[in-house]
Design a protein around this motif. Sequence first.
Motif, mmCIF file in Angstrom:
data_model
loop_
_atom_site.group_PDB
_atom_site.id
_atom_site.type_symbol
_atom_site.label_atom_id
_atom_site.label_comp_id
_atom_site.label_asym_id
_atom_site.label_seq_id
_atom_site.Cartn_x
_atom_site.Cartn_y
_atom_site.Cartn_z
ATOM 1 N N UNK A 186 5.138 -1.337 7.487
ATOM 2 C CA UNK A 186 4.763 -0.051 8.090
ATOM 3 C C UNK A 186 4.174 -0.280 9.479
ATOM 4 N N UNK A 187 3.317 -1.307 9.586
ATOM 5 C CA UNK A 187 2.715 -1.626 10.888
ATOM 6 C C UNK A 187 3.769 -2.082 11.885
ATOM 7 N N UNK A 188 4.678 -2.931 11.444
ATOM 8 C CA UNK A 188 5.714 -3.434 12.355
ATOM 9 C C UNK A 188 6.600 -2.296 12.858
ATOM 10 N N UNK A 189 6.931 -1.382 11.960
ATOM 11 C CA UNK A 189 7.755 -0.237 12.378
ATOM 12 C C UNK A 189 7.018 0.604 13.421
ATOM 13 N N UNK A 190 5.720 0.818 13.182
ATOM 14 C CA UNK A 190 4.933 1.626 14.116
ATOM 15 C C UNK A 190 4.826 0.959 15.483
ATOM 16 N N UNK A 191 4.899 -0.353 15.506
ATOM 17 C CA UNK A 191 4.822 -1.094 16.762
ATOM 18 C C UNK A 191 6.189 -1.217 17.443
ATOM 19 N N UNK A 192 7.223 -0.710 16.808
ATOM 20 C CA UNK A 192 8.560 -0.797 17.371
ATOM 21 C C UNK A 192 9.171 -2.170 17.258
ATOM 22 N N UNK A 193 8.701 -2.959 16.308
ATOM 23 C CA UNK A 193 9.208 -4.308 16.111
ATOM 24 C C UNK A 193 10.159 -4.340 14.915
ATOM 25 N N UNK A 194 10.918 -5.414 14.813
ATOM 26 C CA UNK A 194 11.825 -5.574 13.673
ATOM 27 C C UNK A 194 11.029 -5.500 12.375
ATOM 28 N N UNK A 195 11.590 -4.818 11.381
ATOM 29 C CA UNK A 195 10.856 -4.641 10.131
ATOM 30 C C UNK A 195 11.829 -4.544 8.960
ATOM 31 N N UNK A 196 11.262 -4.647 7.762
ATOM 32 C CA UNK A 196 12.035 -4.533 6.521
ATOM 33 C C UNK A 196 11.421 -3.457 5.626
ATOM 34 N N UNK A 197 10.964 -2.401 6.240
ATOM 35 C CA UNK A 197 10.270 -1.362 5.475
ATOM 36 C C UNK A 197 11.116 -0.779 4.346
ATOM 37 N N UNK A 198 12.400 -0.430 4.575
ATOM 38 C CA UNK A 198 13.191 0.101 3.453
ATOM 39 C C UNK A 198 13.298 -0.885 2.291
ATOM 40 N N UNK A 199 13.483 -2.159 2.611
ATOM 41 C CA UNK A 199 13.640 -3.164 1.557
ATOM 42 C C UNK A 199 12.348 -3.332 0.742
ATOM 43 N N UNK A 200 11.209 -3.347 1.430
ATOM 44 C CA UNK A 200 9.943 -3.525 0.710
ATOM 45 C C UNK A 200 9.602 -2.280 -0.104
ATOM 46 N N UNK A 201 9.988 -1.118 0.404
ATOM 47 C CA UNK A 201 9.774 0.125 -0.358
ATOM 48 C C UNK A 201 10.656 0.116 -1.613
ATOM 49 N N UNK A 202 11.884 -0.372 -1.469
ATOM 50 C CA UNK A 202 12.790 -0.448 -2.619
ATOM 51 C C UNK A 202 12.277 -1.424 -3.660
ATOM 52 N N UNK A 203 11.672 -2.544 -3.208
ATOM 53 C CA UNK A 203 11.135 -3.527 -4.145
ATOM 54 C C UNK A 203 10.005 -2.916 -4.974
ATOM 55 N N UNK A 204 9.188 -2.079 -4.360
ATOM 56 C CA UNK A 204 8.138 -1.393 -5.113
ATOM 57 C C UNK A 204 8.752 -0.422 -6.119
ATOM 58 N N UNK A 205 9.766 0.317 -5.685
ATOM 59 C CA UNK A 205 10.400 1.284 -6.583
ATOM 60 C C UNK A 205 11.036 0.594 -7.783
ATOM 61 N N UNK A 206 11.642 -0.562 -7.560
ATOM 62 C CA UNK A 206 12.287 -1.299 -8.651
ATOM 63 C C UNK A 206 11.296 -1.722 -9.718
ATOM 64 N N UNK A 207 10.041 -1.878 -9.331
ATOM 65 C CA UNK A 207 9.003 -2.312 -10.278
ATOM 66 C C UNK A 207 8.098 -1.160 -10.718
ATOM 67 N N UNK A 208 8.537 0.068 -10.434
ATOM 68 C CA UNK A 208 7.751 1.229 -10.828
ATOM 69 C C UNK A 208 6.439 1.356 -10.073
ATOM 70 N N UNK A 209 6.405 0.882 -8.832
ATOM 71 C CA UNK A 209 5.159 0.825 -8.067
ATOM 72 C C UNK A 209 5.211 1.658 -6.786
ATOM 73 N N UNK A 210 6.164 2.572 -6.704
ATOM 74 C CA UNK A 210 6.345 3.326 -5.462
ATOM 75 C C UNK A 210 5.148 4.224 -5.153
ATOM 76 N N UNK A 211 4.340 4.561 -6.156
ATOM 77 C CA UNK A 211 3.165 5.393 -5.897
ATOM 78 C C UNK A 211 2.182 4.710 -4.951
#
Length: 296
Positions: free
Chosen positions: A100-125
Amino acid sequence: MTQPALAHATEFGRMYARSLSEPPLMPSITTVISQQSGTLDGWFGYMAANSLAKHPALPGALANPSQLRGMVNDASKAAERFRDAAAARGDRVHSYCEQVSLRALGRAHRMPETRAALAENGEEKFAARFDEWWDLYKVEPVAPEVTVWNHTVGYAGTLDLVARIGGRLCLIDYKTKGTDRNGGVKALDDKVVMQLVAGMKAEEGLVDAGAGSWEPWLYGADPILLGVAIGETEVRALRANPEVLKYHWYKFAALRTVWKTAADVRAAGAALLPISPPQPDASTAGPPQPAETAAQ
């Protein structure tokens, strides 16, 4: 959480190197803090007993000693399984927060992938609550995952985030927490203040891990120190009390001495050595007695 490039697991705990080509030299902030005495015996016992009591096969195993021993052995590892699962969850949440911080700074990021990893483990909340907090506090990231070094006391570590909130510079440490009985996020441990004040007292910040280049620490001049508890129902930010910082710093420095002494003791070798019984001293034993005299 991104694994700091210069951090190494060693027999003396987690330690940091000055560059990718050098050996580790300094203990991490968390390794130093871990020298503080504490016991989880009660929690380990509760987790084992609770795991055994909830085992669906327990009623049938009561008459089978062999099966029951296996279940007891499995239950004894319940606390370790819970700890490891919590650590993995914490890594996933920290990774998302960093992206989230990297995206806000305009730098390369993996926010969608890390969000998906949380969702896969039932942790998206956790991500949803963090996003709400981020927007509510209008966080302006300056530098995520900053590795720092202190030569004077002798330690290194990695701060989760340097940011500006409400125009003030903040040093932030995230803690992923469960939900308490009232439905709120569980409380932070006071040890987070030691962690934050050690970050504030850094003398250098890492510029390039490969080159081993560092610069004077830019963010230690009267920042706000925030411990941020991230839960599924809420995110709660707590400020370290400025009136107590010096005492937590003294405690941290004392624990650094404990770590050094423990490392010296371990490196010195065995603390206990075998010893044989004393041998008779020929000069004081006296002349041998004749057989018949000795029998009288």
